[in-house]
Scaffold this motif. Structure first.
Motif, PDB file in Angstrom:
ATOM      1  N   ARG A 196      14.547   8.900 -19.967  1.00  0.00           N
ATOM      2  CA  ARG A 196      14.792   7.927 -18.904  1.00  0.00           C
ATOM      3  C   ARG A 196      13.552   7.049 -18.728  1.00  0.00           C
ATOM      4  O   ARG A 196      12.455   7.552 -18.505  1.00  0.00           O
ATOM      5  CB  ARG A 196      15.102   8.646 -17.591  1.00  0.00           C
ATOM      6  CG  ARG A 196      15.446   7.723 -16.433  1.00  0.00           C
ATOM      7  CD  ARG A 196      15.672   8.489 -15.146  1.00  0.00           C
ATOM      8  NE  ARG A 196      16.863   9.332 -15.212  1.00  0.00           N
ATOM      9  CZ  ARG A 196      16.854  10.637 -15.438  1.00  0.00           C
ATOM     10  NH1 ARG A 196      15.700  11.287 -15.639  1.00  0.00           N
ATOM     11  NH2 ARG A 196      17.968  11.326 -15.484  1.00  0.00           N
ATOM     12  N   PRO A 197      13.684   5.724 -18.802  1.00  0.00           N
ATOM     13  CA  PRO A 197      12.503   4.852 -18.725  1.00  0.00           C
ATOM     14  C   PRO A 197      11.826   4.922 -17.361  1.00  0.00           C
ATOM     15  O   PRO A 197      12.480   5.091 -16.328  1.00  0.00           O
ATOM     16  CB  PRO A 197      13.070   3.453 -18.973  1.00  0.00           C
ATOM     17  CG  PRO A 197      14.397   3.667 -19.626  1.00  0.00           C
ATOM     18  CD  PRO A 197      14.911   4.954 -19.066  1.00  0.00           C
ATOM     19  N   CYS A 198      10.524   4.776 -17.389  1.00  0.00           N
ATOM     20  CA  CYS A 198       9.735   4.657 -16.164  1.00  0.00           C
ATOM     21  C   CYS A 198       9.517   3.169 -15.891  1.00  0.00           C
ATOM     22  O   CYS A 198       9.024   2.444 -16.749  1.00  0.00           O
ATOM     23  CB  CYS A 198       8.394   5.372 -16.325  1.00  0.00           C
ATOM     24  SG  CYS A 198       7.267   5.147 -14.945  1.00  0.00           S
ATOM     25  N   THR A 199       9.893   2.712 -14.698  1.00  0.00           N
ATOM     26  CA  THR A 199       9.772   1.290 -14.389  1.00  0.00           C
ATOM     27  C   THR A 199       8.342   0.875 -14.046  1.00  0.00           C
ATOM     28  O   THR A 199       8.017  -0.311 -14.083  1.00  0.00           O
ATOM     29  CB  THR A 199      10.670   0.906 -13.204  1.00  0.00           C
ATOM     30  OG1 THR A 199      10.218   1.586 -12.029  1.00  0.00           O
ATOM     31  CG2 THR A 199      12.126   1.267 -13.492  1.00  0.00           C
ATOM     32  N   LEU A 200       7.491   1.837 -13.666  1.00  0.00           N
ATOM     33  CA  LEU A 200       6.118   1.547 -13.214  1.00  0.00           C
ATOM     34  C   LEU A 200       6.105   0.669 -11.969  1.00  0.00           C
ATOM     35  O   LEU A 200       5.120  -0.002 -11.677  1.00  0.00           O
ATOM     36  CB  LEU A 200       5.290   0.880 -14.327  1.00  0.00           C
ATOM     37  CG  LEU A 200       4.988   1.738 -15.549  1.00  0.00           C
ATOM     38  CD1 LEU A 200       4.292   0.908 -16.622  1.00  0.00           C
ATOM     39  CD2 LEU A 200       4.109   2.931 -15.173  1.00  0.00           C
ATOM     40  N   ALA A 201       7.199   0.685 -11.205  1.00  0.00           N
ATOM     41  CA  ALA A 201       7.296  -0.196 -10.041  1.00  0.00           C
ATOM     42  C   ALA A 201       6.529   0.335  -8.833  1.00  0.00           C
ATOM     43  O   ALA A 201       6.332  -0.398  -7.861  1.00  0.00           O
ATOM     44  CB  ALA A 201       8.759  -0.409  -9.665  1.00  0.00           C
ATOM     45  N   ASN A 202       6.135   1.586  -8.852  1.00  0.00           N
ATOM     46  CA  ASN A 202       5.370   2.179  -7.743  1.00  0.00           C
ATOM     47  C   ASN A 202       6.129   2.144  -6.422  1.00  0.00           C
ATOM     48  O   ASN A 202       5.515   2.183  -5.352  1.00  0.00           O
ATOM     49  CB  ASN A 202       4.023   1.480  -7.564  1.00  0.00           C
ATOM     50  CG  ASN A 202       2.960   1.975  -8.525  1.00  0.00           C
ATOM     51  OD1 ASN A 202       3.224   2.858  -9.332  1.00  0.00           O
ATOM     52  ND2 ASN A 202       1.771   1.409  -8.452  1.00  0.00           N
ATOM     53  N   GLN A 203       7.437   2.084  -6.467  1.00  0.00           N
ATOM     54  CA  GLN A 203       8.192   1.965  -5.225  1.00  0.00           C
ATOM     55  C   GLN A 203       8.319   3.295  -4.491  1.00  0.00           C
ATOM     56  O   GLN A 203       8.817   3.326  -3.364  1.00  0.00           O
ATOM     57  CB  GLN A 203       9.574   1.369  -5.517  1.00  0.00           C
ATOM     58  CG  GLN A 203       9.484  -0.081  -5.952  1.00  0.00           C
ATOM     59  CD  GLN A 203      10.830  -0.731  -6.191  1.00  0.00           C
ATOM     60  OE1 GLN A 203      11.851  -0.057  -6.298  1.00  0.00           O
ATOM     61  NE2 GLN A 203      10.838  -2.045  -6.297  1.00  0.00           N
ATOM     62  N   HIS A 204       7.839   4.376  -5.110  1.00  0.00           N
ATOM     63  CA  HIS A 204       7.919   5.681  -4.456  1.00  0.00           C
ATOM     64  C   HIS A 204       6.581   6.398  -4.496  1.00  0.00           C
ATOM     65  O   HIS A 204       6.520   7.616  -4.684  1.00  0.00           O
ATOM     66  CB  HIS A 204       9.037   6.519  -5.092  1.00  0.00           C
ATOM     67  CG  HIS A 204      10.391   5.938  -4.835  1.00  0.00           C
ATOM     68  ND1 HIS A 204      11.091   6.160  -3.670  1.00  0.00           N
ATOM     69  CD2 HIS A 204      11.156   5.087  -5.563  1.00  0.00           C
ATOM     70  CE1 HIS A 204      12.229   5.503  -3.696  1.00  0.00           C
ATOM     71  NE2 HIS A 204      12.300   4.844  -4.838  1.00  0.00           N
ATOM     72  N   ARG A 205       5.513   5.651  -4.293  1.00  0.00           N
ATOM     73  CA  ARG A 205       4.200   6.273  -4.153  1.00  0.00           C
ATOM     74  C   ARG A 205       4.189   7.115  -2.880  1.00  0.00           C
ATOM     75  O   ARG A 205       4.705   6.713  -1.841  1.00  0.00           O
ATOM     76  CB  ARG A 205       3.103   5.219  -4.058  1.00  0.00           C
ATOM     77  CG  ARG A 205       2.907   4.398  -5.302  1.00  0.00           C
ATOM     78  CD  ARG A 205       1.587   3.657  -5.275  1.00  0.00           C
ATOM     79  NE  ARG A 205       1.344   3.006  -3.988  1.00  0.00           N
ATOM     80  CZ  ARG A 205       0.188   2.427  -3.665  1.00  0.00           C
ATOM     81  NH1 ARG A 205      -0.818   2.450  -4.515  1.00  0.00           N
ATOM     82  NH2 ARG A 205       0.031   1.840  -2.504  1.00  0.00           N
ATOM     83  N   ALA A 206       3.571   8.296  -2.961  1.00  0.00           N
ATOM     84  CA  ALA A 206       3.562   9.183  -1.807  1.00  0.00           C
ATOM     85  C   ALA A 206       2.329   9.016  -0.929  1.00  0.00           C
ATOM     86  O   ALA A 206       2.314   9.507   0.202  1.00  0.00           O
ATOM     87  CB  ALA A 206       3.672  10.643  -2.265  1.00  0.00           C
ATOM     88  N   ARG A 207       1.282   8.365  -1.440  1.00  0.00           N
ATOM     89  CA  ARG A 207       0.087   8.148  -0.609  1.00  0.00           C
ATOM     90  C   ARG A 207       0.363   6.955   0.295  1.00  0.00           C
ATOM     91  O   ARG A 207       0.051   5.811  -0.004  1.00  0.00           O
ATOM     92  CB  ARG A 207      -1.150   7.916  -1.463  1.00  0.00           C
ATOM     93  CG  ARG A 207      -2.434   8.133  -0.659  1.00  0.00           C
ATOM     94  CD  ARG A 207      -3.671   8.035  -1.514  1.00  0.00           C
ATOM     95  NE  ARG A 207      -4.837   8.460  -0.763  1.00  0.00           N
ATOM     96  CZ  ARG A 207      -5.606   9.492  -1.074  1.00  0.00           C
ATOM     97  NH1 ARG A 207      -5.324  10.225  -2.126  1.00  0.00           N
ATOM     98  NH2 ARG A 207      -6.650   9.804  -0.338  1.00  0.00           N
ATOM     99  N   ASP A 208       0.944   7.247   1.458  1.00  0.00           N
ATOM    100  CA  ASP A 208       1.502   6.234   2.336  1.00  0.00           C
ATOM    101  C   ASP A 208       1.525   6.822   3.744  1.00  0.00           C
ATOM    102  O   ASP A 208       1.829   8.000   3.910  1.00  0.00           O
ATOM    103  CB  ASP A 208       2.922   5.899   1.849  1.00  0.00           C
ATOM    104  CG  ASP A 208       3.588   4.781   2.620  1.00  0.00           C
ATOM    105  OD1 ASP A 208       3.805   4.955   3.832  1.00  0.00           O
ATOM    106  OD2 ASP A 208       3.927   3.747   2.019  1.00  0.00           O
TER     107      ASP A 208
END
Length: 614
Positions: free
Chosen positions: A319-331
């Motif tokens: 499954r490709p990784c989009t690298l979109a960072n839309q689910h970073r947990a440091r938030d």
């Protein structure tokens, strides 16, 4: 090569792929949890060779975020089978927060952090001694808990990096005269505490601030002193001035650290390549170049079975990784770690796993109407569970709005997901019919509606003399002689990307937003500052604290959201980036994706799996 075993210090890793330390928010308070265990175990089962746990604070003065773990790895020890399981140890120093402890932050010097602007307490010898002892005690506990070793964090969010750097260390004592002194003391104490267990070092070698920050040339002379202390080195980049540089989003090409890390090859240390490596081919090439291990963290969040697919000779199934960072947990919201297209990541204890191979076809047939993310995932999941599936898509291509998003600047990686779903549906025998507009007569038996969305009506008055387009239909709607206004009431990546696309075509563009900064939600992905810099370089006028009230006569009337002042912008075309609304042309059956409500890819995939009973 990627799937072969490799020696790491005194241990043997089953593959050359490393799963690096990252914030997960999976903890129970400050403790590692069953959710951590399941999260790491899934990557080990998928063939990962070295798994480095979320960084644990080595001293009570450090609590960089609410669920930052403390030493204590019993919950995850023994969960990863043949994979090496390491503890990441760190102290965030002045890049932490005093909100939880109520105590002053620790720092090498009295220099305010560039993000929080908080001035730290300068640590003196008693605190330094406690820090060194804290690293050693945490390392000893990790090994006693059954882990294979430790990795020390001297990279981003790290007091050790702050001592190394001229940006943050202006001391005049021994720790200023030799900025590597503290790091070497910590490494010596940790090596003495763990014996022949694995010791790794994550080291910032380029702070992207050459006027005072760390550079490779400064740190290359350190490598001979590390040979007896560490078993591998992970060169990384970034500082407090460039936090997003360590794990940037999809605007930065994959493998961005390859040349930087390559300068440390051939110096008697095993070197790990880190830096958005998401393609097995790139990872294989790195191993051939001499890298001992390749960190593929985000790639394995997207697909825990990455190494298993490489070994099986089926890399196209990853499954490709989009690298979109839309689910970073440091938030500050404390979101759980997960992936845009694999919502089970981080939810392994809650969501049942899908079968790796399709079950025999015994279930009732399913008709899926719509070939966007929700429809594609519903068809794939149902086929894996053994149901005959037919998918109807009215367009001549699959992808829906995801294909539109992939056409915007630097967002092409979203298109990889569409190609992956298409290959999966073909492999699973799903009947796909393109260019077919489903009507009520077609909705027979079990049906899932994934018909997508339609543009919302403009929230402003539209008069003659100005064209109005939605973001999805904007491509090609402008040309020489146009003056474009992009109306962005949401503040996500859409308005910014559309404005960049318009400007790249040489068309004058203004971006109107009610927020204090363009693309305000991009703070969650780490792209906020970079996005505004790109808009500035492209010549996009940013009209802040404003909304479009009316268009017509070659003008867009814009109102200040605070005091109601009116201004006019020249406009021949207004591109409205407001929310789209569900397409309700078909009814009477369950809905998923955008025809239920505006959905992200992540939400659409979760809708799809729940709808088919997974």
């Amino acid at each position: 090569m990627l799937g072969e075993a490799v020696r790491v210090g005194s241990r043997i890793a089953p593959s050359r792929v490393l799963f690096g330390p990252h914030v997960t928010n999976l903890g129970r308070g400050r403790s590692f949890s069953e959710r951590h265990r399941a999260y790491y175990a899934a990557r080990a089962e998928g063939g990962c060779g070295v798994i480095v746990c979320e960084t644990a604070s080595v001293h009570p003065s450090d609590r960089p975020y609410e669920r930052a773990p403390e030493p204590g790895w019993a919950a995850v020890a023994g969960s990863c089978g043949p994979a090496l399981l390491l503890a990441s140890l760190g102290h965030s120093g002045s890049q932490g927060t005093s909100a939880f402890t109520g105590r002053a932050l620790w720092g090498a010097s009295r220099i305010p952090d560039v993000v929080s602007r908080e001035v730290p307490q300068v640590v003196e010898q008693p605190e330094i001694d406690a820090l060194v002892a804290g690293f050693a005690a945490a390392a000893a506990r990790a090994v006693a808990d059954g882990l294979d070793g430790v990795e020390l964090n001297a990279g981003q969010h790290s007091l050790l990096r702050q001592f190394l750097s001229g940006l943050t260390n202006t001391r005049t004592d021994a720790y200023g005269e030799d900025r590597t002194l503290l790091l070497r003391q910590v490494l010596a104490a940790v090596r003495a505490a763990v014996g022949d267990a694995v010791v790794g070092l994550r080291l910032c070698v380029d702070e992207l601030a050459p006027w005072a920050g760390l550079t490779p040339e400064q740190l290359l002379p350190l490598t001979p002193k590390l040979r007896d202390l560490v078993d591998y080195l992970v060169p990384v980049r970034g500082s407090g001035l460039s936090v997003s540089a360590t794990r940037p989003d999809l605007h930065t090409p994959p493998g961005f650290n390859r040349a930087l890390a390559g300068t440390f090859l051939g110096r008697g240390l095993d070197v790990v390549l880190q830096g958005s490596v998401v393609d097995p081919g790139m990872a294989e090439a790195a191993v051939a170049e001499g890298f001992a291990l390749v960190e593929m963290t985000r790639a394995q969040i997207a697909d825990p079975r990455l190494v298993a697919h490489v070994r099986a000779g089926t890399p196209e199934r990853i499954r490709p990784c989009t690298l979109a960072n839309q689910h970073r947990a440091r938030d500050p919201r404390n979101p759980l770690i997960t992936d845009e297209a694999e919502p089970r990541s981080g939810h392994e204890t809650l969501d049942p796993p899908l079968p790796h191979a399709p079950r025999p076809r015994t279930g009732p047939p399913l008709l899926v109407v719509g070939g966007g993310p929700a429809g594609l995932e519903a068809a794939r999941t149902a086929a894996l569970l053994g149901r005959p599936v037919r998918l109807l898509e009215r367009a001549d291509r699959l992808g829906g709005m995801l294909r539109v998003a992939a056409a915007l600047p630097a967002r092409g990686r979203f298109g990889l997901l569409v190609h992956w779903w298409a290959r999966e549906l073909e492999r699973l025998g799903v009947e796909v019919q393109l260019g077919v507009e489903a009507g009520p007569a077609d909705l027979v038996g079990d049906v899932l509606l994934a018909t997508g969305s339609v543009p919302s009506a403009p929230a402003f008055e539209v008069g003659a003399g100005v064209r109005v387009s939605s973001a999805a239909e904007a491509a090609g709607a402008y040309g020489p002689g146009d003056r474009v206004v992009v109306h962005d009431p949401i503040g996500d990546w859409t308005g910014v990307a559309v404005a960049e696309q318009v400007a790249a075509a040489g068309v004058p563009c203004a971006l109107v937003t009610p927020d204090a900064v363009a693309g305000t939600q991009l703070s969650r992905t780490g792209d906020l500052a970079d996005a505004n810099a790109r808009l500035e370089r492209a010549g996009v006028e940013r009209v802040l604290f404003a909304r479009v009230r009316a268009v017509g006569g070659g003008r867009a009337v814009v109102e200040d959201v605070h005091h109601g002042a009116i201004r006019e912008l020249p406009a021949t075309l207004v591109i409205d980036c407001a929310h789209r609304l569900p397409d309700l042309r078909l009814a009477g059956h369950p809905r998923i994706g955008d025809c239920l409500a505006p959905r992200t890819v992540h939400e659409a995939v979760r809708d799809a799996r729940r709808a088919v009973g997974c």
